[in-house]
Scaffold this active site. Sequence first.
Site, PDB file in Angstrom:
ATOM      1  N   GLN A 242       8.145  -2.101  17.085  1.00  0.00           N
ATOM      2  CA  GLN A 242       9.039  -2.819  16.164  1.00  0.00           C
ATOM      3  C   GLN A 242      10.218  -1.941  15.760  1.00  0.00           C
ATOM      4  OE1 GLN A 242       7.563  -5.220  12.718  1.00  0.00           O
ATOM      5  NE2 GLN A 242       8.135  -3.452  11.513  1.00  0.00           N
TER       6      GLN A 242
ATOM      7  N   HIS B  38       4.054   1.348   2.310  1.00  0.00           N
ATOM      8  CA  HIS B  38       5.250   0.659   1.803  1.00  0.00           C
ATOM      9  C   HIS B  38       5.917   1.481   0.694  1.00  0.00           C
ATOM     10  CE1 HIS B  38       2.685  -2.946   3.025  1.00  0.00           C
ATOM     11  NE2 HIS B  38       3.765  -3.098   3.759  1.00  0.00           N
TER      12      HIS B  38
ATOM     13  N   ASP C 159       4.642   0.942  13.141  1.00  0.00           N
ATOM     14  CA  ASP C 159       4.971  -0.159  14.051  1.00  0.00           C
ATOM     15  C   ASP C 159       6.052   0.358  15.009  1.00  0.00           C
ATOM     16  OD1 ASP C 159       3.405  -2.503  12.793  1.00  0.00           O
ATOM     17  OD2 ASP C 159       4.414  -1.574  11.101  1.00  0.00           O
TER      18      ASP C 159
ATOM     19  N   HIS D 231       0.869  -1.172   0.000  1.00  0.00           N
ATOM     20  CA  HIS D 231       0.000   0.000   0.000  1.00  0.00           C
ATOM     21  C   HIS D 231       0.909   1.226   0.000  1.00  0.00           C
ATOM     22  CE1 HIS D 231       1.094   0.223   4.206  1.00  0.00           C
ATOM     23  NE2 HIS D 231       0.511  -0.938   4.471  1.00  0.00           N
TER      24      HIS D 231
HETATM   25  P1  AMP Z   1       4.689  -5.008   6.741  1.00  0.00           P
HETATM   26  O1  AMP Z   1       4.685  -5.456   5.321  1.00  0.00           O
HETATM   27  O2  AMP Z   1       3.324  -4.764   7.296  1.00  0.00           O
HETATM   28  O3  AMP Z   1       5.561  -5.851   7.617  1.00  0.00           O
HETATM   29  O4  AMP Z   1       5.351  -3.570   6.741  1.00  0.00           O
HETATM   30  C1  AMP Z   1       6.601  -3.340   6.148  1.00  0.00           C
HETATM   31  C2  AMP Z   1       7.119  -2.006   6.569  1.00  0.00           C
HETATM   32  O5  AMP Z   1       6.186  -1.002   6.199  1.00  0.00           O
HETATM   33  C3  AMP Z   1       7.298  -1.898   8.095  1.00  0.00           C
HETATM   34  O6  AMP Z   1       8.472  -1.156   8.366  1.00  0.00           O
HETATM   35  C4  AMP Z   1       6.065  -1.152   8.508  1.00  0.00           C
HETATM   36  O7  AMP Z   1       6.239  -0.417   9.706  1.00  0.00           O
HETATM   37  C5  AMP Z   1       5.878  -0.228   7.335  1.00  0.00           C
HETATM   38  N1  AMP Z   1       4.490   0.240   7.271  1.00  0.00           N
HETATM   39  C6  AMP Z   1       3.375  -0.514   7.379  1.00  0.00           C
HETATM   40  N2  AMP Z   1       2.274   0.260   7.320  1.00  0.00           N
HETATM   41  C7  AMP Z   1       2.713   1.542   7.184  1.00  0.00           C
HETATM   42  C8  AMP Z   1       2.064   2.799   7.068  1.00  0.00           C
HETATM   43  N3  AMP Z   1       0.748   2.909   7.078  1.00  0.00           N
HETATM   44  N4  AMP Z   1       2.837   3.893   6.936  1.00  0.00           N
HETATM   45  C9  AMP Z   1       4.201   3.805   6.906  1.00  0.00           C
HETATM   46  N5  AMP Z   1       4.869   2.640   7.006  1.00  0.00           N
HETATM   47  C10 AMP Z   1       4.134   1.519   7.141  1.00  0.00           C
END
Ligand code: AMP
Length: 298
Positions: free
Chosen positions: A147, A31, A144, A28
Amino acid sequence: MRVTATFAATRAEYRGRVALVPTMGFFHEGHLALMGAAREQAGTVVVSLFVNPMQFNDPADLAAYPRDRERDAALAEASGADVLFAPSPEEMYPLAPAVRVSLPDLSAEMEGAHRPGHLDGVALVVAKLYAGLRPDLAFFGRKDAQQLAVVTRLAADLSFPVEVVGYPTVRERDGLALSSRNVFLAPEDRAGVGSLSRGLFVAADAAEAGERSGAALEGLVAAELEAAGLPSPEYVALADASSATRIPCLDRPAFLAVAARVGTVRLIDNVFLDPEGPADRGVRLERDSLLYAKGVGC
Ligand code: AMP
């Protein structure tokens, strides 16, 4: 853009400074914003795509996690990625890992308490990405927040020569923090979800106006949730931004975090607060997210 399946093949693509964006895919705008920020600072942008079984404490959540590799490859390429590293589980875990990576002091509360083992699974896979890909920079979302604290401290404690960069949360038009899991929200649940960000923004306004009490800031979020019919969040917590431990008073950089179940979906969100300066509420899209584009996930 090259698609690679091994650490070695990925490293063979490097030119100049290397920025890594670790992900679990189903991209989205959050990312894509991380990829755009990485692009500005590096000669090679590597996006990793791996749905990491070790960080799922709920097998049903792992089985249901949305996946669409073709769509992700197209979006990563359009966002300037040079390499999409999409390893198999065997490349990532050739043996059942005997090493555990755990940051107990940073993982005791909030996500660590409500998703046992989750942050250890994140720490293990990110340690493997730091070690196997050796990036100069690694970009993570502030969405996160706990994290982000874990992967930052992980790099410092184990001397991985990587600079960890946190990026603001990207939000939907109604304020909801973007998450791949938002596609599972039922239409009838959609009305209530805006209360998470609304509550956090009310608290951020209060913090900027001088409120320093953790209980008061948490109470503002809880009140907004309750008014929207979400009276039982898993937690609302003010925490130190680096140690991810709860603090009673906003006397240092911190995040105010919330987790709540809405229907079948577990949502988390936060704002970063600083007693010396403005809050980071993230950025809001002006259009519908590409998560809802027709044909996605088919
Ligand atoms: P994920 O695929 O959910 O593990 O996320 C991958 C990376 O994208 C992680 O560093 C998340 O913190 C970041 N991320 C997920 N959602 C968002 C968001 N809405 N805004 C900014 N970064 C995000």
